[in-house]
Motif scaffolding. Sequence first.
Motif, short mmCIF file in Angstrom:
data_model
loop_
_atom_site.label_atom_id
_atom_site.label_comp_id
_atom_site.label_asym_id
_atom_site.label_seq_id
_atom_site.Cartn_x
_atom_site.Cartn_y
_atom_site.Cartn_z
N ALA A 42 0.83 -1.21 0.00
CA ALA A 42 0.00 0.00 0.00
C ALA A 42 0.86 1.26 0.00
CB ALA A 42 -0.93 -0.01 1.20
N ALA A 96 -7.97 6.06 -3.20
CA ALA A 96 -7.71 4.65 -2.90
C ALA A 96 -6.35 4.49 -2.22
CB ALA A 96 -7.78 3.82 -4.17
N SER A 99 -6.45 5.96 1.36
CA SER A 99 -7.23 5.13 2.29
C SER A 99 -6.51 3.86 2.64
CB SER A 99 -8.57 4.76 1.68
OG SER A 99 -9.24 5.87 1.24
N SER A 100 -5.89 3.21 1.62
CA SER A 100 -5.25 1.94 1.95
C SER A 100 -4.05 2.18 2.87
CB SER A 100 -4.86 1.17 0.70
OG SER A 100 -4.09 1.96 -0.14
N GLY A 103 -5.40 2.85 6.29
CA GLY A 103 -5.82 1.59 6.94
C GLY A 103 -4.64 0.92 7.62
N ILE A 104 -3.50 0.85 6.92
CA ILE A 104 -2.32 0.18 7.47
C ILE A 104 -1.71 1.00 8.61
CG2 ILE A 104 0.04 -0.53 6.94
CD1 ILE A 104 -0.95 -1.51 4.33
N LEU A 107 -3.82 0.45 11.55
CA LEU A 107 -3.61 -0.93 12.04
C LEU A 107 -2.36 -1.02 12.89
CD1 LEU A 107 -4.41 -4.04 11.63
CD2 LEU A 107 -2.57 -4.06 10.00
N ASP A 111 -4.33 -0.33 16.35
CA ASP A 111 -4.86 -1.68 16.63
C ASP A 111 -3.80 -2.58 17.24
OD1 ASP A 111 -6.96 -0.55 15.36
OD2 ASP A 111 -6.89 -1.81 13.58
N ASN B 39 -11.02 -6.71 15.53
CA ASN B 39 -9.65 -6.34 15.89
C ASN B 39 -9.06 -5.31 14.92
OD1 ASN B 39 -9.54 -8.05 18.07
ND2 ASN B 39 -8.85 -9.79 16.84
N PHE B 40 -9.71 -5.13 13.76
CA PHE B 40 -9.17 -4.25 12.73
C PHE B 40 -10.10 -3.06 12.56
CE2 PHE B 40 -8.00 -8.59 11.78
CZ PHE B 40 -6.66 -8.51 11.50
N THR B 41 -9.58 -1.85 12.78
CA THR B 41 -10.42 -0.66 12.61
C THR B 41 -10.99 -0.60 11.20
OG1 THR B 41 -8.91 0.46 14.10
CG2 THR B 41 -10.45 1.85 12.92
N ALA B 42 -10.15 -0.91 10.19
CA ALA B 42 -10.58 -0.77 8.79
C ALA B 42 -11.73 -1.72 8.47
CB ALA B 42 -9.41 -1.03 7.86
N SER B 99 -10.86 0.44 0.00
CA SER B 99 -9.41 0.55 -0.18
C SER B 99 -8.66 0.26 1.10
CB SER B 99 -9.01 1.94 -0.64
OG SER B 99 -9.76 2.34 -1.72
N SER B 100 -9.15 0.78 2.24
CA SER B 100 -8.40 0.55 3.46
C SER B 100 -8.44 -0.93 3.83
CB SER B 100 -8.90 1.44 4.59
OG SER B 100 -10.26 1.29 4.79
N GLY B 103 -6.06 -2.69 1.54
CA GLY B 103 -4.68 -2.47 1.98
C GLY B 103 -4.28 -3.48 3.04
N ILE B 104 -5.16 -3.69 4.03
CA ILE B 104 -4.84 -4.62 5.12
C ILE B 104 -4.86 -6.06 4.63
CG2 ILE B 104 -5.69 -5.52 7.31
CD1 ILE B 104 -6.39 -2.72 8.06
N ILE B 106 -4.17 -7.16 1.64
CA ILE B 106 -2.93 -7.40 0.87
C ILE B 106 -1.73 -7.47 1.81
CG2 ILE B 106 -1.35 -6.37 -0.81
CD1 ILE B 106 -3.81 -5.34 -2.28
N LEU B 107 -1.72 -6.62 2.84
CA LEU B 107 -0.61 -6.65 3.80
C LEU B 107 -0.51 -8.02 4.46
CD1 LEU B 107 1.44 -4.88 5.55
CD2 LEU B 107 -0.37 -4.86 7.24
N TYR B 108 -1.64 -8.55 4.92
CA TYR B 108 -1.62 -9.82 5.64
C TYR B 108 -1.35 -11.00 4.74
CZ TYR B 108 -2.56 -8.57 10.37
OH TYR B 108 -2.41 -8.11 11.63
N LEU B 112 3.04 -10.12 4.32
CA LEU B 112 3.52 -10.83 5.51
C LEU B 112 3.54 -12.34 5.28
CD1 LEU B 112 1.80 -8.78 8.34
CD2 LEU B 112 4.06 -8.48 7.39
#
Lengths: 152, 152
Positions: A42, A96, A99-100, A103-104, A107, A111, B39-42, B99-100, B103-104, B106-108, B112
């Motif tokens: 992102a 986009a 926002s992405s 979000g991270i 997190l 979070d 657990n995830f705000t997004a 999008s948010s 983003g998360i 894709i991150l996870y 990761l």
Amino acid sequence: MKNFAGTPGTVTGLLLRLLQCLFASGSIAAMATTKSFFNFTAFSYLIASMGLQVFWSFGLAFLDACALAKKKVLHNPVLVSLFVVGDWVTATLSLAAASSSAGITILYFNDLGGCSVREECQKYQLAVALAFLSWITIGISSLIMFWTLAAG
Amino acid sequence: MKNFAGTPGTVTGLLLRLLQCLFASGSIAAMATTKSFFNFTAFSYLIASMGLQVFWSFGLAFLDACALAKKKVLHNPVLVSLFVVGDWVTATLSLAAASSSAGITILYFNDLGGCSVREECQKYQLAVALAFLSWITIGISSLIMFWTLAAG
């Protein structure tokens, strides 16, 4: 086509474009100087999207400045249609990307309980904030452009 | 005001609204049945935003259906301005939420290195995909509404 604040070839239009450039380049600078942005898809996408934004806004700012200097009117329907499409595409991509990344950032820094490297976190947050500001200014430009086109 | 496909009180307009409802409720269903979305705000924001989308689109679908049944025309400028503002707000919120969450996700599941619980991951991805589909349909609606308003 009517001539009102923010349409191509006006001083407010030029100002909006310059603000877009400024916010987008600020966002790139803040993000690119962190040590680990390339680990996050992102964040890399944010840099790509803001880069596109800088190119587009700078190009249009240049056109606006030329039109102002030569006192030409840029209200050709074909040209305005092109501006509308470009503005909408870059505005959508910017929102986009912002926002992405937001979000991270939320997190990691809310979070998952705080950020370990103080300076990096502030840079991420700054980059996201500037990206949102850039999106707001390009959003205003695209609404004005669309209105200009539709109102004929 | 001109009457073309997608304007309020037409069959295509009603169809677009129903699709928005369907995609948004699908996204809520997929996200809310996972075990750890809170657990995830997004992800929580995605549910809130899609919930708002369902309410708004269902309300407008109801209005469209009434207008179709009674053969009334819904082209009052005040009413259309209201629809435009509501559509733009929900469209922006939907894109930001989608999008948010993307983003998360894709991150996870990419950055990761894979997802540990197979079923949960597919649900997250499904929720994000449906949220994007919902955004596309509300985006089409809002462009049509804005055009209707601007073209007078």
